[in-house]
Every structure is written in structure tokens, then in C-alpha cells.
Write an enzyme that holds these catalytic residues in place. Structure first.
Site, short mmCIF file in Angstrom:
data_model
loop_
_atom_site.label_atom_id
_atom_site.label_comp_id
_atom_site.label_asym_id
_atom_site.label_seq_id
_atom_site.Cartn_x
_atom_site.Cartn_y
_atom_site.Cartn_z
N CYS A 59 8.09 17.19 23.69
CA CYS A 59 7.46 18.39 24.24
C CYS A 59 8.47 19.46 24.65
CB CYS A 59 6.56 18.03 25.42
SG CYS A 59 7.46 17.33 26.80
N HIS A 63 -5.90 40.89 31.01
CA HIS A 63 -7.00 40.81 30.05
C HIS A 63 -6.72 41.62 28.80
CE1 HIS A 63 -9.81 39.39 33.45
NE2 HIS A 63 -9.21 38.40 32.83
N GLU A 108 14.27 12.55 29.77
CA GLU A 108 15.00 13.82 29.94
C GLU A 108 16.41 13.58 30.44
OE1 GLU A 108 12.19 17.09 31.40
OE2 GLU A 108 11.80 15.46 32.79
N ARG A 116 2.20 21.57 32.63
CA ARG A 116 3.23 21.70 33.67
C ARG A 116 2.55 22.07 34.99
NH1 ARG A 116 6.47 24.11 29.13
NH2 ARG A 116 8.52 23.14 29.17
N ASP A 119 15.64 19.45 29.06
CA ASP A 119 16.52 18.82 30.05
C ASP A 119 17.44 17.79 29.43
OD1 ASP A 119 16.14 19.93 32.65
OD2 ASP A 119 14.07 19.23 32.53
N ARG A 127 21.15 24.44 31.68
CA ARG A 127 20.35 25.09 30.64
C ARG A 127 20.25 26.60 30.83
NH1 ARG A 127 14.49 22.14 31.76
NH2 ARG A 127 13.38 23.98 31.06
C1 PEP Z 1 11.86 19.55 28.97
O1 PEP Z 1 12.73 19.36 29.83
O2 PEP Z 1 12.07 19.49 27.73
C2 PEP Z 1 10.50 19.88 29.39
C3 PEP Z 1 9.51 19.96 28.52
O3 PEP Z 1 10.29 20.13 30.70
P1 PEP Z 1 10.65 21.51 31.44
O4 PEP Z 1 11.09 22.50 30.38
O5 PEP Z 1 9.41 21.91 32.15
O6 PEP Z 1 11.75 21.10 32.34
MG MG Z 2 12.17 19.04 31.89
#
Ligand code: PEP
Ligand code: MG
Length: 575
Positions: A499, A186, A428, A293, A452, A462
Site C-alpha cells: 500500500c 465541491h 514498514e 489512514r 516507511d 522520507r
Molecule cells: C507506508 O509507509 O508505505 C504507508 C502506506 O504508510 P504512510 O505513508 O501513511 O506512513
Molecule cells: Mg507508513
């Protein structure tokens, strides 16, 4: 230099005030006049409620209604008949009020602390705050006073409770540093809402500082420098001026539509991972949730969230977003996201194994349960479903069929939901990218997950630093992949959002605009930055930059070129 976790951005320069732990000492004794002790408790509760409501009102004026709700939550906890009933029972057995409050609160605190999810642990912290304050009121001590602070005070404490944070004279607070507390505590939430730099989890800081010591801090990086020399002080002063200028500029984009320099309307949505993030998305001025997510609801706990718990989370997002889109992603576990109780198989290559939709296809009951809860939440707003890690048309068809089955189950039980709910896919994998034209015929929308897509396109993990030279959105192959997906979506007339982290990288903004992207989904703290960035480019300017980029053969040259272009921009303000 000391390092903690940057929890609220900004530069703090000031003198330290050490806030000691609020130990309260009382003598435990037996009471003979039970009624007198009970009325003492009731008086203290009344006083507590009154002062807490006043603090909540102060916090509402300074930070906002969501932050004030934290303190109003303390009043609700105290009014819970289970808690007060147990305290009164102990008093009736002859225990003094202070000891009864301590024992009962401690009992609940130990139950909550034993749970591993952050939300329940936060409840334990709330109860600890409530306990100490109620005992202080019973002893006639009132609340700890932090209302008169000298200007430019950096508060250093083991932990700051919501009530202490609320009571502070915030215009004189240059920053918060605590040894404990996470990003979602908080104190962190209030600091962000009041735009006060904060660093939490600075281990050992209490042993290293003394009252009135000069310090500088960077709430974004978590850096703290004690007794800085003049050169460091000046460097931080300059950083502070830059940061403050940038924030002032960004504020002018709050509440505004997202427009490019030609006046074309786009959207910046938010990526979230849990219920608390919904408020962050609202405070960040997101135009909806572009990625929820959901796997984070399943992580850091001992068993799956119940159907009701999942439903509450999705419904909260739908209600709070009040008609704006809420894109809920089905479970994306596996890879680097392990959930021990879900019995993921040991695999040699977990990123290439039973991850995300593949896991859901092996566990259709889990998928159907999740689809049912998302469908039920769709009665409360513009909820959409998105499937991660699609590599093959059969996977989309499998989920579409499971969705139809889930709908049928709900129809049979008389539940209301959106029959027309949209089902989109994340792009992805290179395979999804290469068949984007085919997927676009059966998917209602695309969302490009560059995090991804980069790793699978470049065949570079990654999270592996040794191959990080390959992991870049500026690689010509990755840029071509993104462009191809957007073109396929455009040709089929379906929406496409991005995203992955690339959406929040200002250097990528002109390139994505030129590719034709209209929906960006970023973390709540990046919304205004990207809205500002979008506003700087006409389509012609974005096309000129991107045409040059697409001629280049290596990511370093592309990044350097985009850096130079970005620094030419009239609004550019490096931090
Ligand atoms: C992505 O792979 O770009 C994505 C938004 O999903 P995450 O990072 O949760 O794998
Ligand atoms: Mg992903």
C-alpha cells in the site's frame, strides 16, 4: 506562468470568462404584514427547492449521483426546521425576509467557519451558496445564468459554488480556475467527475486576467499560462491530445477485473484518508479499500472525534464498499503527523520514537476505543484491522490482546460484530521484514508500507531532500526486502498487499508481479493506470525483467532499465 493547485487533471485551452462575485443588494426594512412576508419566504423556498432539484438532476446525468447529492444536501439544509424556524422567528419580529435569511445564515456560517476541519468548513461554503441563492429568489432575480457559454471557455472566479458549477453548460467548459477552494471543495469534486481540468487556489489570478483572454492550463500540475504564443499553444495542444488518448485507453479498464497478460486475477484497491475519499475510491473503480489512514480523522481539529463519529466513518466505508474489503489502519500518529491535542512527547527523533503502534501501546484506552469502533463497523461489511509500524512480535500480541478485550466489551453490551475479524500488520521496518516468517504465524495478513520501509531500510528521512538520493524504491536492498516479505507471506499462506506509493509506480509493476504480489493498494486516481499496467505483463515477461533488475547494483541503472522496458510495451503512452 502562474501556479495553483491542480485539482482535476487534463489540459484546458480556451478563452477566459470572468465570473464575478454574486453580490446581492437589498434594502433592509421593517415589515408590517408578517403573514405576507412569511408567504413570500415560503414561495422563495419552494422555487429554490424546485430549481435545485432540477440542477441536481442535471448534475446526476452529467457527473453522477454522489455529485448530485451535494445539491440535494442544500435542499435538506433548507428544510431543516431549526434554520427555517429561526428565519421565521426573525420575520415575525418585523424583519424583512431577505435580512432574516442573511442574518440567520450568517450566524450558522460563522459557527461552521470557526471549525478547523475541512468538512465543516465546506458546510459553511454550502450555506453561503444557499443564502445568496435564496435571497436572489426572494428578490425575484432567480439564479446566476451560466448555461449559455461560448465553446472552449475557461471559467475564472474567486470561488465557484456547487449550484453555479451544476448550472454550467459543461460541454463548452475547457477548464475552471479559482482563487479559493481546496482539493476537496465541491467544485473540485464536480470537475473531476465531469472530467473538466481544474486549478484551485490560484492566488491573485483575478487581477491578472481579462475576459476573452487566451489561456492554457494543466489541471494535473496546476500550471496556467496567459496569452500563450503559438509555440506554447502547440505544445499544450499536443499534451492535450496525449492526455485525452491516455484517458480514453484507461476508460476501457473501468469496471473490468484486474488480469495480467496470462489471465491471472489480481486486485487493485484504494488508499483513503477520510470519508469523502470513499466516493473517490468508488469513482476510481477500486476493488476495495486497502488502506484507510484513520489518523486523518483526528488531525486538523481541536479534540478527538467521538466514538460515534469514528464509527460513522468506518461504517460508511463498509457500507459503500458493499462487501469488498475495507482495511482500516489503527492510528499512525507521531513522526511527521502531529496531533497537538493528543500530547505527543517532544522527542529528538520522532520517526524513531513513540509513533503509531508505540503511541497506542502507551495509550491503551485510545487503542481500545478505536478497536471497538472498527469492530462495530465490521457488522456492516468486510472490515479488517491493520497495525502500522510493527517492529516486534510483542506489539502484535499487545494489539491482539486489546482486540480480544474490545470484543469482550462489545459482547457484554450486546453489540454485533465480526468475531472472525482479520488482524494484519504493516511491514514498514527492517525488523518486521527480518522476522516476517515469525510474524506470518500470528498475523492474518501483511501490508507492505514501502514509504516507511524505504526510509527505515535506507536510514534516510522520507521528507529530507538532502538525503533523497538514498530514498528510492529501486534500491537493491529495498527490492530484496519487498521480495523477502512476499515470500514469507506466501510460505505461510497469508495474503500480502502493498500500500506504499511503490504500488502506484508503473515502473515497479513487472517487478512486483514477478515477486508474486497480487494485491496493490493505490490512490483512487491510479487504479486504472495500474490495472492497465498489470494487464501488459505475462509472468514470464515480468520474471525476465525482474531477473535482470536483481542482478543490478544501483538504483539509477535499475530505474533506467525499467523505463526502457516500460516504453517497449505495446500500450505505453507517455504523458
Ligand atoms: C507506508 O509507509 O508505505 C504507508 C502506506 O504508510 P504512510 O505513508 O501513511 O506512513
Ligand atoms: Mg507508513
Amino acid at each position: 506562468m502562474i501556479k495553483g493547485n491542480g485539482a482535476s487533471g487534463g489540459i484546458g485551452i480556451g478563452h477566459i470568462l470572468l465570473v464575478k462575485e454574486q453580490k446581492v443588494v437589498f434594502e433592509r426594512h421593517r415589515v408590517r404584514d408578517v403573514e405576507k412576508e412569511l408567504s413570500k419566504l415560503r414561495r422563495a423556498v419552494e422555487e429554490f427547492v424546485c430549481t435545485t432539484e432540477a440542477l441536481a438532476q442535471k448534475l446526476e446525468d452529467e457527473a453522477g449521483a454522489a455529485e448530485a447529492a451535494i445539491l440535494r444536501g442544500h435542499i435538506l439544509i433548507l428544510k431543516d426546521p431549526v434554520l427555517t424556524g429561526e428565519i421565521e422567528k426573525l420575520i415575525r419580529s418585523g424583519e424583512c425576509a431577505e435580512a432574516a435569511v442573511e442574518q440567520i445564515c450568517n450566524m450558522f456560517i460563522s459557527v461552521f467557519s470557526a471549525r478547523s476541519d475541512e468538512l465543516t468548513q465546506q458546510r459553511a461554503a454550502d450555506l453561503e451558496d444557499l443564502k445568496i441563492r435564496l435571497i436572489r429568489h426572494l428578490l425575484g432575480m432567480g439564479d446566476v445564468r451560466l448555461s449559455a457559454l461560448p465553446p472552449q471557455t475557461i471559467i475564472v472566479a474567486k470561488e465557484l459554488t456547487p449550484s453555479m458549477t451544476a448550472a454550467m453548460d459543461k460541454k463548452n467548459v475547457a477548464g475552471f480556475i479559482t482563487e479559493q477552494g481546496g482539493e476537496t471543495s465541491h467544485c473540485a469534486i464536480i470537475a473531476r467527475a465531469c472530467e473538466i481540468p481544474a486549478i484551485l487556489g490560484a492566488e491573485g489570478i483575478l487581477r491578472l486576467v481579462h475576459n476573452e483572454q487566451m489561456a492554457v492550463m494543466d489541471g494535473s500540475t496546476g500550471e496556467i499560462i496567459l496569452s500563450p504564443d503559438e509555440a506554447v499553444r502547440n505544445a499544450f495542444l499536443e499534451k492535450k491530445q496525449q492526455y485525452d488518448r491516455r484517458m480514453e485507453l484507461l476508460k476501457t479498464y473501468r469496471g473490468q477485473p484486474t488480469l495480467d497478460a496470462d489471465g491471472r486475477q489480481l486486485s487493485v484497491l484504494c488508499n483513503i484518508g477520510n470519508v469523502e475519499d470513499i466516493d473517490k475510491a468508488i469513482n476510481g473503480d477500486g476493488e476495495g479499500i486497502g488502506l484507510f489512514r484513520t489518523e486523518f480523522l483526528y488531525m486538523d481539529r481541536k479534540k478527538s472525534p467521538s466514538e460515534t463519529e469514528q464509527f460513522e466513518a468506518y461504517r460508511a466505508a463498509a457500507l459503500k464498499m458493499a462487501g469488498k474489503p475495507v482495511v482500516i489502519r489503527t492510528l499512525d500518529i507521531g513522526g511527521d503527523k502531529d496531533v497537538p491535542y493528543m500530547e505527543l512527547k517532544e522527542e529528538d527523533n520522532p520517526f524513531l520514537g513513540q509513533r503509531a503502534v508505540r503511541y497506542c501501546m502507551m495509550h491503551p484506552d485510545i487503542l481500545r476505543q478505536q478497536l471497538r469502533t472498527i469492530l462495530k463497523a465490521s457488522a456492516f461489511g468486510d472490515v479488517r484491522i491493520m497495525v502500522p509500524m510493527i517492529a516486534d512480535m510483542t506489539e502484535l500480541r499487545f494489539v491482539r490482546k486489546a482486540l480480544e478485550e474490545a470484543k469482550q466489551e462489545l459482547r457484554e453490551s450486546g453489540e454485533t460484530f465480526n468475531e472472525e475479524i482479520l488482524l494484519g500488520v504493516m511491514i514498514e521496518t527492517p525488523s518486521a521484514c527480518l522476522i516476517a516468517d515469525l510474524l506470518a504465524k500470528e498475523a492474518d495478513f501483511f501490508s507492505i508500507g514501502t514509504n516507511d520501509l524505504i526510509q527505515y531500510t535506507m536510514a534516510a528521512d522520507r521528507g529530507n531532500a538532502d538525503v533523497s538520493y538514498l530514498y528510492s524504491v529501486f534500491k537493491p536492498s529495498v527490492l530484496r526486502a519487498i521480495r523477502h516479505v512476499i515470500r514469507c507471506a506466501e510460505a505461510a499462506g497469508i495474503p500480502v498487499e502493498l500500500c506504499g506509493e511503490a504500488a502506484a509506480n508503473p515502473l515497479m509493476t513487472p517487478v512486483l508481479l514477478s515477486f508474486g504480489l497480487k494485491l496493490f493498494s493505490v490512490s483512487p486516481s491510479s487504479v486504472l493506470t495500474i490495472r492497465k499496467e498489470i494487464s501488459q505483463y505475462t509472468r514470464g515477461e515480468a520474471d525476465r525483467i525482474t531477473a535482470a533488475v536483481m542482478e543490478m547494483t544501483d538504483s539509477d541503472s535499475i530505474k533506467d532499465f525499467l523505463c526502457k522496458e516500460s516504453s517497449k510495451s505495446a500500450y505505453h503512452n507517455p504523458v
